[in-house]
Write a protein that holds these residues in place. Sequence first.
Motif, PDB file in Angstrom:
ATOM      1  N   CYS A   1      31.443  45.688  36.021  1.00 25.40           N
ATOM      2  CA  CYS A   1      32.697  45.380  36.349  1.00 25.40           C
ATOM      3  C   CYS A   1      33.396  46.340  37.206  1.00 25.40           C
ATOM      4  O   CYS A   1      32.906  47.731  36.891  1.00 25.40           O
ATOM      5  CB  CYS A   1      33.738  45.246  35.086  1.00 25.40           C
ATOM      6  SG  CYS A   1      35.354  44.832  35.621  1.00 25.40           S
TER       7      CYS A   1
ATOM      8  N   HIS B   1      36.550  47.585  37.272  1.00 22.12           N
ATOM      9  CA  HIS B   1      37.511  48.152  36.477  1.00 22.12           C
ATOM     10  C   HIS B   1      37.158  48.521  35.213  1.00 22.12           C
ATOM     11  O   HIS B   1      37.797  49.545  34.901  1.00 22.12           O
ATOM     12  CB  HIS B   1      38.716  47.079  36.446  1.00 22.12           C
ATOM     13  CG  HIS B   1      38.931  46.253  37.488  1.00 22.12           C
ATOM     14  ND1 HIS B   1      39.606  47.042  38.686  1.00 22.12           N
ATOM     15  CD2 HIS B   1      39.003  44.976  38.057  1.00 22.12           C
ATOM     16  CE1 HIS B   1      39.856  46.041  39.849  1.00 22.12           C
ATOM     17  NE2 HIS B   1      39.245  44.915  39.207  1.00 22.12           N
ATOM     18  N   CYS B   2      36.156  48.206  34.672  1.00 18.65           N
ATOM     19  CA  CYS B   2      35.766  48.406  33.295  1.00 18.65           C
ATOM     20  C   CYS B   2      34.362  49.058  33.230  1.00 18.65           C
ATOM     21  O   CYS B   2      33.329  48.640  34.209  1.00 18.65           O
ATOM     22  CB  CYS B   2      36.109  47.121  32.239  1.00 18.65           C
ATOM     23  SG  CYS B   2      37.525  46.403  32.638  1.00 18.65           S
TER      24      CYS B   2
ATOM     25  N   CYS C   1      33.787  39.516  33.725  1.00 15.42           N
ATOM     26  CA  CYS C   1      34.098  40.821  32.769  1.00 15.42           C
ATOM     27  C   CYS C   1      34.959  40.199  31.591  1.00 15.42           C
ATOM     28  O   CYS C   1      36.022  39.452  31.723  1.00 15.42           O
ATOM     29  CB  CYS C   1      34.933  41.654  33.560  1.00 15.42           C
ATOM     30  SG  CYS C   1      35.349  43.064  32.413  1.00 15.42           S
TER      31      CYS C   1
ATOM     32  N   CYS D   1      38.353  42.332  31.482  1.00 16.40           N
ATOM     33  CA  CYS D   1      39.612  42.156  32.152  1.00 16.40           C
ATOM     34  C   CYS D   1      39.593  40.783  33.028  1.00 16.40           C
ATOM     35  O   CYS D   1      40.724  40.704  33.678  1.00 16.40           O
ATOM     36  CB  CYS D   1      39.794  43.433  33.177  1.00 16.40           C
ATOM     37  SG  CYS D   1      38.586  43.354  34.405  1.00 16.40           S
TER      38      CYS D   1
ATOM     39  N   TYR E   1      37.828  39.995  35.619  1.00 17.56           N
ATOM     40  CA  TYR E   1      37.327  40.182  37.057  1.00 17.56           C
ATOM     41  C   TYR E   1      36.223  39.177  37.026  1.00 17.56           C
ATOM     42  O   TYR E   1      35.524  39.195  36.120  1.00 17.56           O
ATOM     43  CB  TYR E   1      36.894  41.517  37.071  1.00 17.56           C
ATOM     44  CG  TYR E   1      36.175  41.718  38.443  1.00 17.56           C
ATOM     45  CD1 TYR E   1      36.879  41.815  39.767  1.00 17.56           C
ATOM     46  CD2 TYR E   1      34.632  41.893  38.136  1.00 17.56           C
ATOM     47  CE1 TYR E   1      36.088  42.153  40.645  1.00 17.56           C
ATOM     48  CE2 TYR E   1      34.154  42.220  39.437  1.00 17.56           C
ATOM     49  CZ  TYR E   1      34.679  42.329  40.663  1.00 17.56           C
ATOM     50  OH  TYR E   1      34.007  42.401  41.822  1.00 17.56           O
TER      51      TYR E   1
HETATM   52 ZN    ZN Z   1      36.635  44.632  33.850  1.00 21.26          ZN
END
Ligand code: ZN
Length: 759
Positions: free
Chosen positions: A474, A476-477, A492, A495, A497
């Motif tokens: 991911c 973002h994570c 993901c 989040c 995504y």
């Molecule tokens: Zn994420």
Amino acid sequence: MSVTLFLSEQMTYIDVILPLPLKATFTYAVHEEMAQRVKRGCRVVVPFGKTKHYTAIVDRIHHETPEGYEVKYVFALLEEQPAVLPGQLKLWDWMADYYMCARGDVYNAAVPAGLKLDFKPKVETHVRLTEAYRTEEALQGLLDAMKRAVKQQELLLTYLHLSAFFEGGPREVSKQDLLTHGHASAEVFNALVKRGVLETYFFVVSRLGDESSQVRELKPLNVHQQKALDEIHQCFENQSVCLLYGVTSSGKTEIYTHLIEETIQQGKQVLYLLPEIALTTQITERLKRVFGGKLGIYHSKFSDAERVEIWNKQLSDEPYQIILGARSSVFLPYQQLGLVIVDEEHESSYKQQDPAPRYHARNTALMLAAIGGAKTLLGTATPSVESWYNATEAGKYGLVELKERYQEIQLPEILPVDIKELRRKKMMHGHFSPILKEKMEEALHRGEQIILFQNRRGFAPLVECHDCGWVPRCVHCDVSLTYHKYTHQLVCHYCGYSVTVPQVCPECGSRDLRDRGFGTEKVEDEIKEMFPQARVARMDLDTTRSKTAYEKMIRDFERQRTDILIGTQMVSKGLDFDHVRLVGILNADTMLNYPDFRAYERAYQLMAQVAGRAGRKGERGMVILQTGHVDYPIIRQVMNNDFEAMVRTQLAERQMCHFPPFYRLVYIYIKHRDRELAENMTAVLAAQLVKVFGQERVNGPMQPAVSRVHSLHIGMIMLKIENNASMAQARQLLLQMQQQMLQDARFKTLQLYYDVDPV
Ligand code: ZN
Ligand code: ADP
Ligand code: ZN
């Protein structure tokens, strides 16, 4: 100046709770006319900041003029009778205090959004005859006079039919229905209105559905169940909490039903808590059959409008006597609470993870019952270590045991299978051992159903580059993306995504990207290959995003439209099927290897609960338990259904290592976009904590399970407080520290929050 005059000139103020994550209380002035009517728990609209308005809850009414700022006036009082009862406000206070969050957070979680705005009831336009034409003669004359307006005449006849006018009506008829049934245009309808025949009016529609369902008698209890019920009564004579430890399929639900009946007979209300909405489906049907319209259901999957209606009904003179619901139903108003049942009390899904308040619904329900002077029954086949301790050594709860299954059917036989050995000998068929395959064949042959359990943790299906080992992650994570075969997407689970699976590996350009890992989808494929005739259903987070999808899956399985149900944790919970004799646990090992002090307890609970789905009616069931660790004590404990041996070793271990129930845990989280800052500040805070609480009470900074979510880096510290120490004092110290640290400018941009009693 006389005293009375002085009093009447005194200004009235209210302190309110705003739906915002703020610690402080806010004070507003009240105009004299409103001051007479405002009560604690009423909703008011107040200005906030330069332009905003919020619906706030009145917490205190007083005459103390606030100093240091100009007090604003309340905009509007939304009601004369409080929307939030004193008991609820007490519970909110306790939650904010205990779980270390703002009362505004609790308010936000507790009250449906519709009550925070101006709630509009669902209104339909309905149709009726005008006063002049409500007699048969008048109508006859009218119909004669309308001979040439055929369309109008037809529409009028449709109305008379729908409203059952000549059969004891009129019934409610909506304009929508009339136009649809009459195949008429709005023009024809308007002509009838103009002519003074029909008129329209607004009708408030209840979303709560028809409540006049047929009810049936309670099932009589058998001797074991009756004995357990008597013991529960005895226990309630001098204790307010009782733990009912009853093996799977012993008939706990039937016992609850009898207790509920007794409680409502006394004019008191019952809250029946379940850990997950998904579970309500089966239980709802069972309870509806007995309690009909006295039963209301409440959970977060309901629309907000429905939740508002239930809330208002609970405030009215005719509240539901029984509420069946998931954790948010602890927030409803109860006027006369007599009994709280927490079913499957061991379930970790009773804990809310995010956002605040991070509360445990079982513990909150205990507090709710205490505030309302009600009794609490905790029920389960596999008690949590905490509740077991409270019911035994600590002597806080009563304990009632029920060791016989209904109709004395034996608990299932559990066969452990060493898959490590079988793998070495290359005898596994994918994830199926020869014995499991054989037993499945037999079961299918005999027309029986099968449940297969695949633990979710650590088994997310991934995509991997076969040449260089690249795995998509991911953006973002700090987690790898999960592969969803049917949509060909990488998702993901933190989040949301998602991206399509790339054509080539971005690292090395290879086209050989394969799906790796062992999700339920893979199991499904293998079954289809082995038993092409079998009807298979897969129950996991992906296939049950909607509540109806889940319900359909349960119903299909109940009606034997599916032969094999494969699932994650979801299939372990409290389901009651008649034709399942074989249960397969595909791999117990991931449950055992998880680095968490509750791993063993969890693994035991899961395995015992899944096993409990086998052989509930008729013949004794069988469980094939596949593991690479047949020699582990826990495998023997599950085989022998020896909960007490498991809990004994767990308690000894927890005492030695300073974990619950001997210590309380508080996790402190720090989040920031900048990784270095998050790390530094966590270290600074940890050092501070050591100074205040001592080295032995502080663990960390620790690596959280996932160290980046939504592009925020996360630092974590574990604080352990002795069970007999003052938590209030510990909280006080923590909040003081937080205050002091805020002096440091760098801290101002951090997010800091607490998770009390994490699971
Ligand atoms: Zn994420
Ligand atoms: P538990 O909640 O302990 O797992 P349940 O209450 O679901 O057990 O009972 C298991 C099954 O046995 C259910 O199908 C239930 O209807 C049936 N059963 C239990 N007790 C009785 C009883 N006294 N009379 C009739 N059926 C019963
Ligand atoms: Zn590659």
